[in-house]
Design an enzyme around this catalytic site. Structure first.
Site: not given
Ligand code: SAH
Length: 264
Positions: A41, A63, A180
């Site tokens: 991903d 992406k 998000m």
């Molecule tokens: N499965 C992931 C979330 C996926 S949804 C998890 O458990 O973290 C994607 C969203 O996760 C992004 O838009 C953002 O809001 C958040 N996100 C993922 N990685 C991040 C990071 N390193 N720092 C801040 N937000 C993050």
């Protein structure tokens, strides 16, 4: 001559953590190392792929794969085909595979195709974001629980009822961890202000756990202004609630230690 039976294909959904490769679990490292195919991903740090076998096939399906975003049905098909061909498939997802990011849907599709799926949990971005600020998400006095909520509803879905969620958070002393959310900031903050005081502390953390991490501490009333002023963008986590005061205290303690070290 006897021929060895082919190993049956397998699929493991692996949480790659929030970004810092040192936040991978040992189980995730093991799964990555044994994969013959990895479907990766967007938000997965490339450094995590250093654990993969050099002969493994790595497919970026987010992406960065070239197109705007690989359709989910295509990813599901790719995984199923690879497993049926006897591959050891690892589906690498950012954070934890079952916190947003469609991990639940992928497992349903694989199981419907008769494929057994293993899951390796990862550290979700919301945990890493607050951890990096030295503050907890729950606290005996300030927060009795946590809500992980998405700021981005599925098209056609009415999405989160922010005023209702804010009232519940206020009454039940809950911390809100919003994923998000930055692209729907106006709507979210307007909704939350209908149930929470404008003075409620908020933390926004972009690229949590990575060297490029940036964060801002503000209040709900000043949230939109702060995010625009600081130029904070996706991927970011927003944490709303009194626990953010812990991040404030930690930041000012660090500042005074830094000052004292400079004066020494
Ligand atoms: N499965 C992931 C979330 C996926 S949804 C998890 O458990 O973290 C994607 C969203 O996760 C992004 O838009 C953002 O809001 C958040 N996100 C993922 N990685 C991040 C990071 N390193 N720092 C801040 N937000 C993050």
């Amino acid at each position: 001559m006897t021929t060895l039976p082919l190993l049956p294909g397998r699929c493991t959904l692996v949480g790659a953590g929030p970004g810092d490769p040192e936040l991978l679990t040992l189980k995730a490292v093991k799964a990555i190392a044994s994969a013959t195919v990895l479907l990766v991903d967007d938000l997965v740090n490339d450094k995590v792929l250093a654990h993969a076998c050099p002969s493994a096939r790595i497919v970026h399906v987010g992406k960065r794969g070239g197109c705007s975003s690989t359709p989910q049905a295509f990813i599901d098909k790719l995984m199923i085909q690879a497993v049926l061909a006897g591959e050891q498939v690892v589906r690498l997802k950012g954070g934890d595979p079952f916190i947003f990011g469609r991990g639940g849907e992928e497992v349903e599709h694989l199981r419907a195709a008769g494929i057994d799926v293993q899951v390796v949990s990862g550290i979700t971005a919301g945990l890493a974001a607050m951890g990096s600020l030295g503050a907890p998400l729950t606290h005996r006095e300030h927060a009795h629980g946590v809500v992980f909520v998405t700021g981005h509803a599925k098209p056609g879905d009415s999405g989160t009822d922010w005023p209702q969620l804010a009232r519940t958070a206020w009454q039940a002393k809950l911390t809100l961890v919003i994923y998000m959310g930055v692209s729907h900031l106006d709507q979210i903050s307007e909704g939350l202000l209908q149930g929470l005081p404008a003075t409620t502390p908020v933390a926004i953390v972009q690229h949590a756990s990575l060297p490029e991490q940036r964060e801002a501490l503000t209040t709900l009333g000043d949230l939109v202004h702060t995010v625009h002023r600081e130029g904070l963008q996706s991927p970011s986590i927003m944490v709303v609630g009194d626990v953010v005061q812990g991040a404030r205290a930690w930041a000012s303690q660090q500042q005074s230690q830094h000052k004292a070290a400079l004066q020494a």
